[in-house]
Design a protein around this motif. Structure first.
Motif: not given
Length: 370
Positions: A81, A85, A117-122
């Motif tokens: 976690s 990325y 790309l670690t966070e979940d966002k556009e």
């Protein structure tokens, strides 16, 4: 021996110890991963920090001292976690050419063009190049690596092929089944006994029952170990000496040359009046036959892959099994040079039964080679 980290009275987290679900390899290795109360931030220097204060009892002191005497050590791992990325958005192409001929094309990623790309966002990404994965792989490799996506396809007439392998396996193990049970039976019982002792001592080397079931399922339900490409590669025309018949002759002759002297004594015992007594030599020659058959088939299969021919299934079986053809050819020589048989019935008996035996050798050695 391996044990859990907090079996020793270290400074434990304030909350309940969180255990990680290990992968199969980690379980077999004895890893039992848990969260630790140590927080380290990237590029955040710390001289020292107090995690907790603890008063060790006499028993706990003895525990630590025994661990030191037994050379215990521990390993730290980062939790998934906490990973970062990134994706490369720029591909650098290096093209070498000589006049009007392209010699080599190589690709490399530019580390200066990264997207987090670690966070979940556009995220808006400008890719500086894009290409099909398989096509990109095809540009980099040649020879046997070029057909890596084709070698695990099913062969033609796969049911017949599976039946031939099945009979070959049965013939190979026909004298070995009792030996297998004599060894595997005590091995399984010993494993169960030792695993029970390991559980009693709370060591992490003990395999849980679920892991044992998973291993058994892997052995029994294992499927194709490599994904195949959507369309098979085209097989180029090969020189005549790389075709099936010449390779069968080469692959069959070498193992036959390792056993043909022993064949005389075997034939003289079966079809003559000589008593066969050197069974230890026979066993050694049999092992040599298996080793030579294996090595020559592996070598020829590698050469076939290097020529970018991925249809190896029947070729490996036929090449290694062709030793049976050479043994049957030796029967012709032995019949006319060493036997005094005459008449249709004796000739039919000799060649009929030897055909069955040689066919059995063909199936068994073909299975060994495959």
């Amino acid at each position: 021996k391996t044990y859990r980290y907090f079996d020793l009275p270290f400074c434990s987290p304030d909350s309940i110890i969180k255990e990680k679900n290990e992968a199969l390899g980690e379980v077999l290795n004895g890893d039992r991963l848990v969260s630790a109360p140590y927080k380290l931030n990237f590029r955040d220097d710390k001289e020292s920090a107090v995690v907790c204060r603890k008063k060790l009892s006499k028993e706990e002191v003895v525990q630590f001292r025994n661990a030191v005497e037994k050379d215990y050590y521990f390993q730290m791992k980062t939790h998934s976690s906490e990973y970062k990325y990134f994706i490369y958005k720029h591909i650098q192409f290096d093209i070498l050419y000589n006049k009007d001929r392209v010699i080599e094309i190589s690709t490399r990623m530019d580390p200066h063009f990264l997207v987090d790309l670690t966070e979940d966002k556009e995220i808006d990404v400008d890719f500086m190049y894009a290409q099909d994965e398989e096509a990109a792989d095809d540009q980099k490799v040649t020879g046997w690596k070029y057909i890596h996506g084709d070698v695990f396809r099913f062969p033609k007439y796969k049911s017949l092929f599976a039946a031939a392998l099945g009979y070959g396996t049965q013939l190979f193990t026909l004298n070995l089944l009792l030996t297998k049970y004599l060894f595997c039976g005590p091995l399984f019982l010993t494993f169960c006994f030792l695993n029970t002792i390991t559980i009693a001592y709370s060591a992490t080397a003990a395999l849980p029952f679920g892991t044992i079931v998973v291993i058994v399922l892997i052995w029994t339900l294992f499927q194709t170990p490599c994904r195949t490409t959507k369309y098979p590669q085209e097989i180029l025309s090969l020189p005549w000496y790389k075709s099936a018949i010449p390779q069968m002759a080469m692959a069959g002759f070498l193992p036959f040359s390792a056993i043909y002297i022993e064949l005389y004594y075997i034939f003289a015992s079966v079809w003559g009046h000589m008593m066969y007594t050197i069974y230890n030599i026979l066993f050694i020659v049999f092992i040599i036959l298996l080793i030579v058959t294996t090595f020559i088939t592996v070598a020829l299969t590698y050469f076939q892959f290097a020529a970018e021919d991925h249809e190896w299934w029947w070729r490996s079986f036929l090449c290694s099994g062709s030793t049976g053809v050479f043994i049957y050819a030796y029967c012709l020589y032995y019949y006319y040079a060493c036997l005094d048989m005459s008449g249709f019935m004796q000739t039919s008996f000799f060649f009929g039964y030897m055909a069955c035996i040689c066919y059995g050798f063909f199936l068994m050695l073909g299975t060994i080679g495959f």
